[in-house]
Write a protein that holds these residues in place. Sequence first.
Motif, PDB file in Angstrom:
ATOM      1  N   ILE A  37       0.819  -1.207   0.000  1.00 49.10           N
ATOM      2  CA  ILE A  37       0.000   0.000   0.000  1.00 49.10           C
ATOM      3  C   ILE A  37       0.853   1.257   0.000  1.00 49.10           C
ATOM      4  CG2 ILE A  37      -1.660   1.343   1.356  1.00 49.10           C
ATOM      5  CD1 ILE A  37      -2.686  -1.450   2.389  1.00 49.10           C
ATOM      6  N   SER A  38       1.918   1.258   0.799  1.00 42.76           N
ATOM      7  CA  SER A  38       2.715   2.478   0.997  1.00 42.76           C
ATOM      8  C   SER A  38       3.862   2.632   0.012  1.00 42.76           C
ATOM      9  CB  SER A  38       3.291   2.491   2.418  1.00 42.76           C
ATOM     10  OG  SER A  38       4.246   1.440   2.582  1.00 42.76           O
ATOM     11  N   GLY A  39       4.336   1.508  -0.543  1.00 43.48           N
ATOM     12  CA  GLY A  39       5.510   1.570  -1.408  1.00 43.48           C
ATOM     13  C   GLY A  39       6.803   1.775  -0.652  1.00 43.48           C
ATOM     14  N   LYS A  40       6.768   1.612   0.671  1.00 41.79           N
ATOM     15  CA  LYS A  40       7.946   1.836   1.519  1.00 41.79           C
ATOM     16  C   LYS A  40       8.370   0.532   2.177  1.00 41.79           C
ATOM     17  CE  LYS A  40       6.668   6.633   2.599  1.00 41.79           C
ATOM     18  NZ  LYS A  40       5.494   6.694   1.707  1.00 41.79           N
ATOM     19  N   ARG A  41       9.657   0.464   2.562  1.00 39.01           N
ATOM     20  CA  ARG A  41      10.192  -0.719   3.241  1.00 39.01           C
ATOM     21  C   ARG A  41      10.049  -0.554   4.750  1.00 39.01           C
ATOM     22  NH1 ARG A  41      13.463  -3.679  -0.349  1.00 39.01           N
ATOM     23  NH2 ARG A  41      14.335  -2.459  -2.077  1.00 39.01           N
ATOM     24  N   ASN A  42       9.644  -1.615   5.406  1.00 38.33           N
ATOM     25  CA  ASN A  42       9.522  -1.550   6.861  1.00 38.33           C
ATOM     26  C   ASN A  42      10.879  -1.490   7.546  1.00 38.33           C
ATOM     27  OD1 ASN A  42       8.061  -1.754   9.426  1.00 38.33           O
ATOM     28  ND2 ASN A  42       8.979  -3.777   9.570  1.00 38.33           N
ATOM     29  N   ASN A  43      11.858  -2.240   7.024  1.00 33.56           N
ATOM     30  CA  ASN A  43      13.116  -2.389   7.760  1.00 33.56           C
ATOM     31  C   ASN A  43      14.081  -1.231   7.580  1.00 33.56           C
ATOM     32  OD1 ASN A  43      13.736  -3.010   5.132  1.00 33.56           O
ATOM     33  ND2 ASN A  43      14.732  -4.969   5.577  1.00 33.56           N
ATOM     34  N   ILE A  44      13.751  -0.248   6.737  1.00 34.33           N
ATOM     35  CA  ILE A  44      14.623   0.931   6.641  1.00 34.33           C
ATOM     36  C   ILE A  44      13.802   2.214   6.729  1.00 34.33           C
ATOM     37  CG2 ILE A  44      16.429  -0.227   5.289  1.00 34.33           C
ATOM     38  CD1 ILE A  44      15.283   1.104   2.787  1.00 34.33           C
TER      39      ILE A  44
END
Length: 346
Positions: free
Chosen positions: A231-238
Amino acid sequence: MTGFSRKARINGAKNDIATIDSLQFDLATIEAATSNFSINNKLRQGGFGEGTLANGLEIAVKRLSKGSVQGAKEFKNEAVLVAKLQHRNLVRLLGFCLEGEEKLLVYEFVPNKSLDYFLHDPVPEQKEKLDWSRRYKLIGGIARGIRYLHANSHFRIVHRDLKPRNILLDAMEPKISDFGVARIFEVDRTRGNTSRIVGTYGYMSPEYTMRGQFSVKSDVSSFGVLAIEIISGKRNNIFYQSGRAEDLLSYAWELWKEGKSLELIDPALRESYSEDEVVRCIQLGLLCVEQNPEDRPTMTSVLTMLTRHHLKLPLPQRPRFFIQTESDDHSHQSVNEVSISKQNPR
């Protein structure tokens, strides 16, 4: 259940041997197919290499760690079990190779790269190929594949390394790949413990990361992370949002709590999305990453909540997640060692 005759057991053993023989590739064949594991044939996702067999069939080859303590018989038997998995949302294992120190898994080749390539590529044109309709279908397809592993296959399977790199896209249809760290339980077992943590930080559940405890609910947690990333297009781990949250899941929860869930949406989507579907998927993703595994839904429940929009979803609690520090070197760790126990007949 007892009562099998000696003849039946002998025939069953012969069938198992025949199955193993039919799935085993010799090393020379794999070396020829991959140009001796040429770096030019290396695929982007998960350390796989591409190759072409003499009959023209394209394959993807996973070279397992030479430091694995897994025995040859165990490796062969487990490869046979994984090869039996057949679902449209799983990459099919075609066979294996075991010679000397080499342990190789041979998969069908999926040409359209991984979810990671499209979702996190810095080139905007790649992300724009994933409009909301495709992303919504990806979430549903991944959920169906995991449900099959947990409930509908011949074994109760915990993948343990679900992440964008292990979701391959075949004409934008998601296929879960890389069962190198999977665990498969008997029907009366639902969880396990290990001192050897394998997987990828940022996608593993808190209880697995911190205590080595894993179950089907560990995969549910990883699915929740995947849904929020899609949904966000972002990585959780960074991920880091100054002044708001130190990880993507906490940021998503803060926005949801404030009634601002739509602010989480990938800007590449612009206005081409269904607000109700997005908000529902975010809430569902947050339910999947609940700290207590017992509070997370099953994948069957996840699919029910995805497809029956009239159902009211429970309220999620603030997620707790292991966040990688700068000193960690495991951001893409994926140690490949599989341990499988056959399920009793239902």
